[in-house]
Design an enzyme around this catalytic site. Structure first.
Site, PDB file in Angstrom:
ATOM      1  N   ARG A 164      31.475  47.274  37.150  1.00 48.11           N
ATOM      2  CA  ARG A 164      31.469  48.626  37.571  1.00 48.11           C
ATOM      3  C   ARG A 164      31.165  49.736  36.609  1.00 48.11           C
ATOM      4  O   ARG A 164      31.738  50.628  36.484  1.00 48.11           O
ATOM      5  CB  ARG A 164      33.158  48.791  38.001  1.00 48.11           C
ATOM      6  CG  ARG A 164      33.611  48.038  39.215  1.00 48.11           C
ATOM      7  CD  ARG A 164      32.773  48.269  40.464  1.00 48.11           C
ATOM      8  NE  ARG A 164      33.145  47.489  41.491  1.00 48.11           N
ATOM      9  CZ  ARG A 164      32.776  46.222  41.749  1.00 48.11           C
ATOM     10  NH1 ARG A 164      31.774  45.812  40.935  1.00 48.11           N
ATOM     11  NH2 ARG A 164      33.127  45.466  42.878  1.00 48.11           N
ATOM     12  N   SER A 238      38.754  50.543  46.375  1.00 52.28           N
ATOM     13  CA  SER A 238      39.666  49.999  45.185  1.00 52.28           C
ATOM     14  C   SER A 238      40.013  51.112  44.336  1.00 52.28           C
ATOM     15  O   SER A 238      38.915  51.810  43.671  1.00 52.28           O
ATOM     16  CB  SER A 238      38.955  48.731  44.474  1.00 52.28           C
ATOM     17  OG  SER A 238      38.579  47.586  45.307  1.00 52.28           O
ATOM     18  N   GLU A 334      38.951  52.874  38.844  1.00 51.61           N
ATOM     19  CA  GLU A 334      37.572  52.674  39.350  1.00 51.61           C
ATOM     20  C   GLU A 334      36.917  54.105  39.847  1.00 51.61           C
ATOM     21  O   GLU A 334      36.079  54.318  39.553  1.00 51.61           O
ATOM     22  CB  GLU A 334      37.598  51.812  40.227  1.00 51.61           C
ATOM     23  CG  GLU A 334      35.995  51.480  40.750  1.00 51.61           C
ATOM     24  CD  GLU A 334      35.875  50.273  41.498  1.00 51.61           C
ATOM     25  OE1 GLU A 334      36.751  49.332  41.361  1.00 51.61           O
ATOM     26  OE2 GLU A 334      35.198  50.371  42.666  1.00 51.61           O
TER      27      GLU A 334
END
Ligand SMILES: Cc1cc2nc3c(=O)[nH]c(=O)nc-3n(C[C@H](O)[C@H](O)[C@H](O)COP(=O)(O)OP(=O)(O)OC[C@H]3O[C@@H](n4cnc5c(N)ncnc54)[C@H](O)[C@@H]3O)c2cc1C
Length: 338
Positions: A164, A238, A334
């Site tokens: 990520r 998420s 995130e």
């Protein structure tokens, strides 16, 4: 043309109300360059490039300029014995692009079906799902340097992809506007069915020799059954990354919690499931006013109606604090906070 005081409610999947002082969409480079040259952009201290708005949390009004990237289009630019090279422009909807590839039998992206957002954001945080990350398929990113007014090509290794992560999110943050991304896709599929519930989903559908269309369909069904649809309940997928922790901490946690899900990571480290940690702290299904933690997936924070970005941010702070307290693990967000 820059518009003044525009609500960003239709432009973010969390469905948070916040205004942009100035807002415009661009469909070509000339429009982008004229928006960047505008005296209001020049004198503003905040410039935000918006894609599909599915990975942002607006905690306040944007006291600056928001430019929505609407450069669209998909082209097959090259091929060799084993691969197709496909370029997609940044404003193309991600799932539309994946579906186009799957329908043409260009293999590799099928596990990434139904991820919201646009192509331009995909290298930003190296999107991934069901055992596949875009870093394995991207060959080139074309991006516009905002200050130097020039287009630059980044190779895969220039992008410094990680879990990520990419250079665009770290050292080059805010410096470039991604214009297009080129992917190397396979002529001969290399199916990845081992992750998540794909295998069971294929068995349930009675499919013994799946093709990439079957994988895409299975992933779509799994995602629809597990994740809240932002059209119905505001969310950004998420909210936290899965923590990658040192082996000694992992071993201590695993001995106390043998059922804790974990995955291999770089040498000397292990990745553990943030959703599991959050659930163990009792947050799954939590709701205060309209801000909550989804009842099927604790990793997803949700806006049930009129939650503010600040309420959701405060909830994320409380979750981070309780996970740190119980497990000595610091969760990292995130989602991009504005
Ligand atoms: C229900 C749901 C499920 C999700 N599932 C997943 C998943 O499985 N895997 C996963 O990785 N993500 C997932 N996400 C997160 C999200 O879909 C991805 O991060 C997606 O790539 C964001 O794209 P976007 O266009 O909406 O980006 P935005 O939210 O618009 O922007 C995200 C960031 O990228 C920057 N950015 C966007 N476009 C450009 C550009 N052209 N140039 C420069 N900067 C740009 C923005 O400034 C911002 O910092 C999910 C989200 C939701 C709502």
């Amino acid at each position: 043309m820059l518009q003044e005081n525009i609500s960003l409610l239709p432009y973010n999947s969390f469905r948070i109300q916040a205004n942009a002082k100035y807002f415009a969409a661009f469909q070509n480079i000339e429009q982008l360059e004229s928006l960047l040259a505008d005296y209001r952009t020049q004198s503003s201290n905040q410039l935000f490039i918006l894609g599909g708005g599915s990975n942002i949390l607006l905690t306040k009004d944007v006291d600056g300029v928001v430019l929505k990237n609407e450069l669209t289009g998909i082209e097959l630019i090259d091929e060799d014995d084993a691969h197709y090279y496909v370029r997609a422009h940044a404003g193309t909807n991600w799932h539309v692009f994946v579906t186009w590839c799957v329908n043409n039998n260009y293999a590799g992206l099928e596990n990434l079906s139904l991820i919201p957002g646009n192509v331009g954001a995909s290298p930003m945080q190296n999107i991934g799902a069901y055992g596949v990350e875009v870093k394995d398929l991207i060959t080139e990113v074309s991006a516009y340097h905002i200050k130097e007014k020039r287009i630059q090509q980044f190779t895969n290794s220039d992008c410094a992809f990680g879990y990520r992560e990419s250079i665009f999110k770290r050292t080059l943050k805010g410096q470039y506007i991604i214009l297009s991304v080129t992917f190397r896709l396979n002529k001969k599929p290399n199916l990845n069915t081992s992750y998540g519930a794909i295998e069971q989903e294929l068995i349930a559908a009675g499919i013994q020799q799946p093709g990439i269309k079957d994988i895409a369909a299975a992933v779509i069904r799994i995602r629809q059954s597990k994740l809240p649809d932002p059209k119905q309940i505001g969310n950004a997928g998420s909210f936290f990354k899965n923590p990658v922790i040192a082996l000694h901490l992992y071993e201590r946690l695993k001995s106390l919690n043998p059922q804790m899900p974990s995955y291999p990571a770089e040498p000397g480290k292990m990745k553990i499931a943030a959703g599991w940690l959050i659930e163990q702290c009792g947050w799954k299904g939590y709701r205060k006013l309209d801000a909550g933690c989804h009842d099927k997936q604790a990793l997803v924070l949700v806006n049930y109606g009129s939650a503010s970005g600040k309420e959701l941010f405060d909830l994320s702070e409380a979750i981070i604090a309780s996970v740190a307290d119980k497990f000595s693990v610091t969760l990292e967000r995130e989602v991009n906070i504005l």
